[in-house]
Design a protein around this motif. Structure first.
Motif, PDB file in Angstrom:
ATOM      1  N   ASP A   1      -0.512  -6.135  -4.895  1.00 24.97           N
ATOM      2  CA  ASP A   1       0.193  -4.871  -5.148  1.00 24.97           C
ATOM      3  C   ASP A   1      -0.802  -3.804  -5.575  1.00 24.97           C
ATOM      4  N   SER A   2      -0.912  -2.749  -4.777  1.00 27.85           N
ATOM      5  CA  SER A   2      -1.794  -1.624  -5.125  1.00 27.85           C
ATOM      6  C   SER A   2      -1.262  -0.851  -6.325  1.00 27.85           C
ATOM      7  N   GLY A   3       0.053  -1.003  -6.610  1.00 29.35           N
ATOM      8  CA  GLY A   3       0.650  -0.281  -7.735  1.00 29.35           C
ATOM      9  C   GLY A   3       0.973   1.155  -7.422  1.00 29.35           C
ATOM     10  N   LEU A   4       0.903   1.516  -6.138  1.00 24.10           N
ATOM     11  CA  LEU A   4       1.143   2.907  -5.750  1.00 24.10           C
ATOM     12  C   LEU A   4       2.257   2.974  -4.718  1.00 24.10           C
ATOM     13  N   MET A   5       2.942   4.100  -4.704  1.00 23.93           N
ATOM     14  CA  MET A   5       3.956   4.357  -3.685  1.00 23.93           C
ATOM     15  C   MET A   5       3.974   5.852  -3.396  1.00 23.93           C
TER      16      MET A   5
ATOM     17  N   ILE B   1      -1.262 -11.721   7.321  1.00 24.97           N
ATOM     18  CA  ILE B   1      -1.414 -10.732   6.250  1.00 24.97           C
ATOM     19  C   ILE B   1      -0.566  -9.525   6.645  1.00 24.97           C
ATOM     20  N   VAL B   2       0.534  -9.296   5.918  1.00 27.56           N
ATOM     21  CA  VAL B   2       1.419  -8.159   6.190  1.00 27.56           C
ATOM     22  C   VAL B   2       0.982  -6.994   5.308  1.00 27.56           C
ATOM     23  N   LEU B   3       0.600  -5.896   5.922  1.00 28.17           N
ATOM     24  CA  LEU B   3       0.187  -4.682   5.203  1.00 28.17           C
ATOM     25  C   LEU B   3       1.375  -3.731   5.228  1.00 28.17           C
ATOM     26  N   ALA B   4       2.037  -3.564   4.085  1.00 32.06           N
ATOM     27  CA  ALA B   4       3.329  -2.880   4.079  1.00 32.06           C
ATOM     28  C   ALA B   4       3.390  -1.772   3.036  1.00 32.06           C
ATOM     29  N   THR B   5       4.260  -0.815   3.304  1.00 31.28           N
ATOM     30  CA  THR B   5       4.633   0.186   2.297  1.00 31.28           C
ATOM     31  C   THR B   5       5.789  -0.395   1.480  1.00 31.28           C
ATOM     32  N   SER B   6       6.431   0.418   0.669  1.00 31.12           N
ATOM     33  CA  SER B   6       7.557  -0.053  -0.147  1.00 31.12           C
ATOM     34  C   SER B   6       8.757  -0.443   0.705  1.00 31.12           C
ATOM     35  N   ILE B   7       8.664  -0.278   2.036  1.00 32.80           N
ATOM     36  CA  ILE B   7       9.732  -0.716   2.939  1.00 32.80           C
ATOM     37  C   ILE B   7      10.013  -2.202   2.761  1.00 32.80           C
ATOM     38  N   ALA B   8       8.995  -2.981   2.341  1.00 33.89           N
ATOM     39  CA  ALA B   8       9.150  -4.429   2.194  1.00 33.89           C
ATOM     40  C   ALA B   8       9.505  -4.829   0.763  1.00 33.89           C
ATOM     41  N   GLU B   9       9.861  -3.838  -0.061  1.00 33.93           N
ATOM     42  CA  GLU B   9      10.088  -4.114  -1.476  1.00 33.93           C
ATOM     43  C   GLU B   9      11.408  -4.846  -1.712  1.00 33.93           C
TER      44      GLU B   9
ATOM     45  N   LEU C   1       0.855  -1.186   0.000  1.00 35.00           N
ATOM     46  CA  LEU C   1       0.000   0.000   0.000  1.00 35.00           C
ATOM     47  C   LEU C   1       0.895   1.241   0.000  1.00 35.00           C
ATOM     48  N   PRO C   2       0.366   2.398  -0.449  1.00 36.55           N
ATOM     49  CA  PRO C   2       1.238   3.569  -0.590  1.00 36.55           C
ATOM     50  C   PRO C   2       1.726   4.182   0.721  1.00 36.55           C
ATOM     51  N   GLY C   3       0.933   4.109   1.798  1.00 29.76           N
ATOM     52  CA  GLY C   3       1.371   4.781   3.019  1.00 29.76           C
ATOM     53  C   GLY C   3       0.685   4.267   4.260  1.00 29.76           C
ATOM     54  N   ALA C   4       1.089   4.845   5.408  1.00 30.02           N
ATOM     55  CA  ALA C   4       0.569   4.400   6.698  1.00 30.02           C
ATOM     56  C   ALA C   4      -0.938   4.641   6.812  1.00 30.02           C
ATOM     57  N   GLY C   5      -1.444   5.715   6.235  1.00 28.07           N
ATOM     58  CA  GLY C   5      -2.876   5.999   6.313  1.00 28.07           C
ATOM     59  C   GLY C   5      -3.702   4.918   5.654  1.00 28.07           C
ATOM     60  N   GLU C   6      -3.287   4.495   4.459  1.00 32.23           N
ATOM     61  CA  GLU C   6      -4.005   3.435   3.762  1.00 32.23           C
ATOM     62  C   GLU C   6      -3.896   2.116   4.530  1.00 32.23           C
ATOM     63  N   ILE C   7      -2.724   1.866   5.127  1.00 29.13           N
ATOM     64  CA  ILE C   7      -2.550   0.635   5.910  1.00 29.13           C
ATOM     65  C   ILE C   7      -3.522   0.614   7.089  1.00 29.13           C
ATOM     66  N   ARG C   8      -3.634   1.729   7.803  1.00 33.26           N
ATOM     67  CA  ARG C   8      -4.539   1.780   8.962  1.00 33.26           C
ATOM     68  C   ARG C   8      -5.991   1.581   8.524  1.00 33.26           C
TER      69      ARG C   8
ATOM     70  N   ALA D   1      -0.598  -7.817  10.262  1.00 29.57           N
ATOM     71  CA  ALA D   1       0.696  -7.273  10.696  1.00 29.57           C
ATOM     72  C   ALA D   1       1.050  -6.049   9.848  1.00 29.57           C
ATOM     73  N   PRO D   2       0.820  -4.841  10.365  1.00 29.94           N
ATOM     74  CA  PRO D   2       1.226  -3.636   9.623  1.00 29.94           C
ATOM     75  C   PRO D   2       2.749  -3.508   9.602  1.00 29.94           C
ATOM     76  N   LEU D   3       3.293  -2.895   8.532  1.00 29.82           N
ATOM     77  CA  LEU D   3       4.737  -2.737   8.402  1.00 29.82           C
ATOM     78  C   LEU D   3       5.042  -1.447   7.653  1.00 29.82           C
ATOM     79  N   TYR D   4       5.476  -0.430   8.413  1.00 30.31           N
ATOM     80  CA  TYR D   4       5.936   0.813   7.788  1.00 30.31           C
ATOM     81  C   TYR D   4       6.960   1.457   8.715  1.00 30.31           C
ATOM     82  N   GLY D   5       7.701   2.396   8.188  1.00 28.07           N
ATOM     83  CA  GLY D   5       8.889   2.905   8.873  1.00 28.07           C
ATOM     84  C   GLY D   5       8.653   3.541  10.218  1.00 28.07           C
ATOM     85  N   ALA D   6       7.461   4.140  10.444  1.00 25.64           N
ATOM     86  CA  ALA D   6       7.229   4.852  11.694  1.00 25.64           C
ATOM     87  C   ALA D   6       6.824   3.949  12.845  1.00 25.64           C
ATOM     88  N   LEU D   7       6.621   2.662  12.589  1.00 25.70           N
ATOM     89  CA  LEU D   7       6.222   1.747  13.658  1.00 25.70           C
ATOM     90  C   LEU D   7       7.400   1.444  14.578  1.00 25.70           C
TER      91      LEU D   7
END
Length: 843
Positions: free
Chosen positions: A291-295, A270-278, A220-227, A245-251
């Motif tokens: 893949d949402s196809g967005l970053m 189910i890991v909900l991640a930004t491009s940090i997991a790319e 997903l593109p960001g933390a807001g979409e993950i939440r 399991a959310p996964l983004y840099g601010a956690l």
């Protein structure tokens, strides 16, 4: 250890590094380069006991890869393998392999350009082209050339144009590992996505859960979409065995670590991640990727001096990296939230960060390195000039550079700090005010996304409220928002992370805090002052209706009515950089006295003299200004006359020559002079365009003492234009471009020079009887265009060949005129007739 594809090319890599000091390693995702290469090279003789540094673009990947390598050796992190990231380090005296984030390398190089205790630097995941990676490689290449010929440099990547990197590294050898990626079945949408992204993602997750087995990684593109996706999933009818399991840099670190660990037996993760997991990470158990196809990427605008987060379509390379996550350990499946047709339109690679980012940290690093011109270093893409110039301007404002772009002692202090120069400067200046504690808290707060969430958070963007909330959570474990009941969503996890980072910053400045004592960190009154130190270019002055003029000349506005919108002055920490007036996202108020104290050396006194269109006159005011902001002003009784004249001429240039007192005589003189200029360019060009361009030369001396349109009305433009001519030119003007022509009837008829190519003589036909040839002007070179008029002064014929007119056309014209004007004289032979300006000639 189990065999990995990278193992096959390790002997070749070892051989190349024994013969060369530079190399490029291309290895497919999952090949094992991140964890196997450092271990394979740690005992090479050319290291001579020195350390290996491996750069990772993200802190999570740095910690994870260090732990994996340490476990492979049967050790704890901090022994043979350690890591060093921002505000966190686990290294020891026996550490030989150090995994670091890229900003750490630049600080190490600045402290010791020769890196005497380092034998090898590995640049992992270089295809991400982060700003620090490009800078770190550029500095390392020069350090190798100047100080350490034996230092080895290896650039590693999964998707990279290896030839361009190898060429930049002076034709370094390229080693390729094909890797072993299990087949991944890829599904596309049949038509472009409609509706909300989060709703579509949740539906696809539910479909994948029913169709496939194994854990799932959702990009997903960001933390807001993950939440939001997490909330929708928890509200849906998910099987009880599903773990989100959310996964983004601010956690927090422990939450990120849990997301990449193998799932519990009998559970589906189910890991909900930004491009940090790319890249770099292998999320254990994943065989499904959605893949949402967005970053989300930061985009810096040199025009506004602001950075905004922009959601963009992923590149082809990023999409392939994401899909590869499903085929790391077993065959997998990838669901893409775009059509096959849209897939063909994807760009090959994401633009390098150096082309899009705020270059202030890079400019400071280059100045600390002693480089004035980036071209002195080797780059895949040189820093854009506009962004670099803006960075230099800001660093000059912060006192980090001198006017010659050389680093100051203050700038060296900022370069040593693991903070953006804005925030480092703020903390350094806070020490002088005894406000180090609050500055550390504010720096940590500004480094995180807004801790207040929800639609109503935009109704009060005051940073004081955020600081109150932060301290409330830190001291009582919960948010106390008395008087702000609308703020029901407080990210308490973010608050605790911020407070932890603030504590680490305070530890770095503990000596200053001990001198200040605890009482200085209680009051929030100084937030505006501290913010002005960090963002001197974003000090704003109220224009009314919630709108502000910023010091840098840009506009800003509050989206809603709120108390802060009535403050005479504010400092904007975050703006969205949209439209003519950027929306203010976070700000604090500041008094005029406070901002003059912060910017004392940059406040200027000037006498402003300008043309005011409304009054059609020059105005003069004495102003105290800070950039585009006018802090104080007063009228000036007697302004400098040169400045007044300059402002007057500027007004004429902007409004046009219509401000001047033109009349029929002056316009005719201008046209006659243009006629002569067309024949001979030695004559002055007095066209309107040329006159506007040379106002100071021809009008300036005559306008001295004038300050309004009324004053200009007393000027004689005829005399002013004549003064541009020499004595001979004045004589030739009367001779070759006469104002009038005497015709056979004796009348003195004016010549119209409006068309300089063909001046016109408009005269009644009867007054030309007996005139055989067309009269000429301009030394006989230009025949006049004769506009022959009826007795009622209406045009009946136009000719430049009077002889031909008498011979061929006159008789037809005569027939018509005689019918309309029977009392007038229409002779059969016009060349022998008597010319007359009457009805008939006198007997």
């Amino acid at each position: 250890m189990k065999a990995l594809p990278i193992d096959e090319i390790l002997p070749e890599l070892i051989e190349k590094l024994r013969a060369h000091t530079r190399a490029v390693l291309v290895a497919a995702p999952g090949a094992g380069k991140t964890t196997r290469v450092p271990l394979a090279l740690r005992d090479e003789p050319w290291l001579a006991g020195r350390r290996i540094l491996m750069l990772e673009p993200r802190r999570l990947a740095a910690r994870s890869s260090a732990r994996y390598m340490a476990a492979a050796l049967g050790e704890q992190v901090g022994q043979t393998v350690g890591y060093r990231v921002k505000m966190d380090a686990k290294v020891g005296p026996s550490t030989r392999i150090e995994v670091i984030t890229e900003g750490v390398l630049t600080r190490m190089l600045q402290a010791d350009p020769g890196l005497e205790d380092v034998g090898l630097i590995l640049f992992d995941e270089f295809h991400e082209r982060s700003l620090h990676a490009d800078l770190g490689l550029a500095l390392s290449l020069q350090a190798q050339s100047l100080f350490r010929e034996d230092l080895r440099l290896v650039v590693m990547s999964a998707t990279l144009d290896a030839s361009s990197v190898a060429a930049m590294m002076e034709n370094a050898p390229v080693i390729v590992s094909e890797g072993r990626v299990f087949p991944v079945q890829t599904h596309y949408l049949t038509r472009p996505m409609e509706g909300r992204l989060e709703t579509n993602i949740v539906q696809l997750i539910q479909q994948a859960l029913s169709e496939e087995t194994g854990d799932m990684l959702v990009f997903l593109p960001g933390a807001g979409e993950i939440r939001r996706v997490e909330t929708l999933l928890r509200e849906s009818d998910l099987p009880s065995s599903t773990v989100l399991a959310p996964l983004y840099g601010a956690l927090p670190q422990e939450v990120q670590d849990a997301a990449i660990q193998p799932g519990t037996s009998g559970k589906r993760k189910i890991v909900l991640a930004t491009s940090i997991a790319e890249t770099s990470l292998t999320v254990e158990g994943v065989r499904i990727v959605i893949d949402s196809g967005l970053m989300r990427v930061p985009r810096f605008s040199p025009r506004t001096g602001m950075t905004r987060l922009e959601t963009i379509q992923v590149s082809k390379a990023s999409a392939d990296q994401r899909r590869g996550r499903a085929g790391r350990l077993t065959p997998g499946v990838c669901y893409r939230m775009w059509t096959l047709q849209e897939d063909r339109a994807l760009t090959a690679h994401t633009a390098p960060e150096i082309k899009e980012a705020d270059l202030t940290p890079l400019a400071l690093e280059l100045a600390a390195w002693g480089v004035n011109d980036p071209a002195e270093l080797s780059w895949l893409d040189e820093p854009p000039k506009a962004a670099l110039e803006h960075a230099h301007e800001l660093l000059l404002q912060l006192g980090a550079l001198d006017p010659d772009k050389r680093i100051t002692s203050h700038g060296r202090q900022l370069a040593e700090m693991p903070l953006h120069p804005r925030l480092g400067h703020m903390i350094q200046k806070a020490k002088e005010r005894g406000l180090t504690g609050m500055a550390c808290e504010l720096a940590a707060l500004l480094g995180e996304k807004d801790i207040l969430r929800g639609r109503k958070a935009a109704h009060d963007v005051d940073l004081r409220l955020r600081m109150e909330t932060l301290r409330s959570v830190a001291s009582r474990g919960e948010a106390a928002l008395s008087g702000h009941a609308d703020y029901v969503e407080v990210d308490e996890g973010a608050c605790r992370r911020i407070w932890q980072e603030a504590a680490q910053l305070k530890q770095a400045w503990s000596s200053s805090l001990q001198k200040e004592g605890a009482k200085q960190s209680v009051s929030l009154d100084a937030i505006g002052t501290l913010l002005a130190e960090a963002y001197p270019d974003r000090i704003g002055q109220r224009r009314g209706n919630g709108k502000y003029l910023l010091r840098n000349g840009r506009g800003a506005a509050f989206a809603t009515d709120q108390p802060l919108a009535y403050a005479p002055y504010i400092v904007a920490a975050q703006l969205d950089d949209q439209g003519s007036d950027s929306r203010i996202m976070l700000a604090a108020s500041i008094t005029q006295t406070e901002l003059e104290g912060v910017c004392d050396e940059q406040v200027e006194e000037e006498t402003a003299v300008w043309w005011e269109k409304a009054s059609q006159s020059v105005r003069a005011r004495k102003r105290t200004r800070l950039g585009a902001l006018i802090l104080r002003e007063a009228s000036v009784a007697q302004a400098n006359q040169e400045a007044v004249t300059e402002a007057l001429l500027s007004g004429i240039a902007s409004e046009g020559l219509g401000l001047l007192p033109w009349n029929r005589h002056s316009r005719q003189l201008q046209e006659r002079m243009l006629f002569m200029h067309r024949l001979d360019d030695a004559w002055p060009d007095v066209s309107d365009d040329a006159l506007l361009e040379t106002l100071g030369e021809w009008l300036g001396p005559h306008a001295y003492g004038c300050k309004s349109r009324d004053d200009l009305s007393r000027l004689s433009l005829t005399s002013i234009l004549e003064s541009m001519l020499s004595w001979n030119q004045k004589r030739e003007l009367d001779e070759h471009a006469p104002t009038h022509m005497v015709v056979p009837s004796g009348s003195r008829v004016p010549i119209d020079y409006n068309n300089q190519e063909a001046p016109i003589l408009a005269v009644r036909l009867q007054e030309l009887f007996g005139w055989k040839e067309t009269p000429r002007i301009g030394s006989g070179r230009i025949p006049l265009t004769l506009q022959l008029l009826s007795p009622a002064h209406r045009p009946v014929q136009v000719t430049r060949d009077l002889a031909s007119f008498w011979l061929h056309t006159y008789f037809e014209v005569k027939k018509d005129l005689k019918g309309r004007y029977p009392k007038h004289y229409w002779p059969d032979d016009p060349l022998q007739a008597i010319p007359t300006n009457r009805t008939r000639p006198r007997s």
